[in-house]
Motif scaffolding. Structure first.
Motif, PDB file in Angstrom:
ATOM      1  N   LEU A 121       0.820  -1.211   0.000  1.00  0.00           N
ATOM      2  CA  LEU A 121       0.000   0.000   0.000  1.00  0.00           C
ATOM      3  C   LEU A 121       0.856   1.265   0.000  1.00  0.00           C
ATOM      4  O   LEU A 121       0.522   2.254  -0.628  1.00  0.00           O
ATOM      5  N   TYR A 122       1.987   1.238   0.703  1.00  0.00           N
ATOM      6  CA  TYR A 122       2.804   2.435   0.884  1.00  0.00           C
ATOM      7  C   TYR A 122       3.858   2.643  -0.201  1.00  0.00           C
ATOM      8  O   TYR A 122       4.429   3.712  -0.312  1.00  0.00           O
ATOM      9  N   LYS A 123       4.098   1.629  -1.016  1.00  0.00           N
ATOM     10  CA  LYS A 123       5.282   1.647  -1.883  1.00  0.00           C
ATOM     11  C   LYS A 123       5.329   2.761  -2.921  1.00  0.00           C
ATOM     12  O   LYS A 123       6.400   3.187  -3.289  1.00  0.00           O
ATOM     13  N   GLU A 124       4.203   3.245  -3.433  1.00  0.00           N
ATOM     14  CA  GLU A 124       4.249   4.254  -4.490  1.00  0.00           C
ATOM     15  C   GLU A 124       3.849   5.657  -4.026  1.00  0.00           C
ATOM     16  O   GLU A 124       3.643   6.542  -4.849  1.00  0.00           O
ATOM     17  N   ALA A 125       3.762   5.852  -2.730  1.00  0.00           N
ATOM     18  CA  ALA A 125       3.399   7.172  -2.209  1.00  0.00           C
ATOM     19  C   ALA A 125       4.513   8.178  -2.491  1.00  0.00           C
ATOM     20  O   ALA A 125       5.693   7.842  -2.424  1.00  0.00           O
ATOM     21  N   ALA A 126       4.118   9.403  -2.821  1.00  0.00           N
ATOM     22  CA  ALA A 126       5.109  10.470  -3.015  1.00  0.00           C
ATOM     23  C   ALA A 126       5.823  10.752  -1.699  1.00  0.00           C
ATOM     24  O   ALA A 126       7.034  10.980  -1.679  1.00  0.00           O
ATOM     25  N   PHE A 144      11.431   2.772   2.508  1.00  0.00           N
ATOM     26  CA  PHE A 144      10.638   3.942   2.140  1.00  0.00           C
ATOM     27  C   PHE A 144      11.424   5.213   2.455  1.00  0.00           C
ATOM     28  O   PHE A 144      11.365   5.727   3.561  1.00  0.00           O
ATOM     29  N   PRO A 145      12.163   5.747   1.472  1.00  0.00           N
ATOM     30  CA  PRO A 145      13.021   6.899   1.749  1.00  0.00           C
ATOM     31  C   PRO A 145      12.258   8.223   1.878  1.00  0.00           C
ATOM     32  O   PRO A 145      12.747   9.142   2.522  1.00  0.00           O
ATOM     33  N   ASP A 146      11.086   8.331   1.264  1.00  0.00           N
ATOM     34  CA  ASP A 146      10.365   9.609   1.250  1.00  0.00           C
ATOM     35  C   ASP A 146       9.429   9.751   2.443  1.00  0.00           C
ATOM     36  O   ASP A 146       8.212   9.851   2.292  1.00  0.00           O
ATOM     37  N   THR A 147      10.012   9.747   3.628  1.00  0.00           N
ATOM     38  CA  THR A 147       9.212   9.927   4.842  1.00  0.00           C
ATOM     39  C   THR A 147       9.449  11.327   5.390  1.00  0.00           C
ATOM     40  O   THR A 147      10.537  11.888   5.266  1.00  0.00           O
ATOM     41  N   VAL A 148       8.421  11.871   5.982  1.00  0.00           N
ATOM     42  CA  VAL A 148       8.486  13.205   6.556  1.00  0.00           C
ATOM     43  C   VAL A 148       7.896  13.133   7.961  1.00  0.00           C
ATOM     44  O   VAL A 148       6.798  12.594   8.144  1.00  0.00           O
ATOM     45  N   VAL A 149       8.616  13.646   8.951  1.00  0.00           N
ATOM     46  CA  VAL A 149       8.090  13.652  10.313  1.00  0.00           C
ATOM     47  C   VAL A 149       7.015  14.725  10.401  1.00  0.00           C
ATOM     48  O   VAL A 149       7.234  15.896  10.076  1.00  0.00           O
ATOM     49  N   TRP A 150       5.853  14.300  10.801  1.00  0.00           N
ATOM     50  CA  TRP A 150       4.669  15.154  10.946  1.00  0.00           C
ATOM     51  C   TRP A 150       4.171  14.936  12.369  1.00  0.00           C
ATOM     52  O   TRP A 150       3.339  14.071  12.619  1.00  0.00           O
TER      53      TRP A 150
END
Length: 174
Positions: A121-126, A144-150
């Motif tokens: 589910l998470y693999k193609e998220a921007a 998953f390199p494109d993570t952002v702390v929110w």
């Protein structure tokens, strides 16, 4: 230069022009205060494609693990619309523990299978929004390199209890 944004919300309780709900919802067994989408996924997918036909610049999906989130993600992929996901818990562990406890260990979901499903589910998220640096490291370790702390919480310089003499902030909305 001022930018103008149009923000639309799609949620399980969205209504059509006649104020009739588009989707059927039902309370979660063993968790009656939360309602989930209880509809044919093909119908939900068709509705999501209709709602996304305006080709938005991006979509934020708060809960990808449910029918609405998954069908929204699939519609975004097919239409080439970038999307961002929120990962507020470790879904596989949470769901496995919740189901096992709520069924008194009668049902024990396979946590590895749930983790594989989450990864798909998470693999193609921007981007994937995560609440803590620890979860960010965990997701990066999973590839998953494109993570952002929110971070969770409220900015109390903006949102605070009313003080004596404050104007009612909702008066301007009438």
């Amino acid at each position: 230069k001022e930018k103008k944004y149009e923000v639309n919300f799609i949620h399980p309780f969205i209504t059509d022009e006649s104020d009739k709900r588009i989707f059927l919802t039902k309370p979660i067994p063993f968790y009656k205060t939360v309602e989930i989408l209880f509809h044919n996924p093909a119908y939900v997918y068709k509705k999501m494609e209709e709602l996304l036909k305006s080709q938005p610049d991006g979509v934020f999906i708060a809960t990808v693990e449910g029918i609405l989130g998954t069908t929204t993600m699939l519609a975004c992929r097919r239409l080439g619309i970038p999307y961002t996901l929120a990962a507020t818990t470790n879904f596989a562990e949470y769901f496995s523990t919740y189901i096992a406890k709520s069924t008194h260990n009668f049902v024990k979901p396979n946590i590895d299978m749930l983790q594989t499903l989450s990864n798909l589910l998470y693999k193609e998220a921007a981007h994937i929004l995560v609440p803590t640096p620890t979860m960010q490291r965990r997701y990066k370790k999973q590839g998953f390199p494109d993570t952002v702390v929110w971070p969770r919480g409220v900015d109390n310089t903006v949102f605070r209890p009313a003080r004596k003499g404050d104007k009612n902030p909702y008066e301007q909305l009438d």
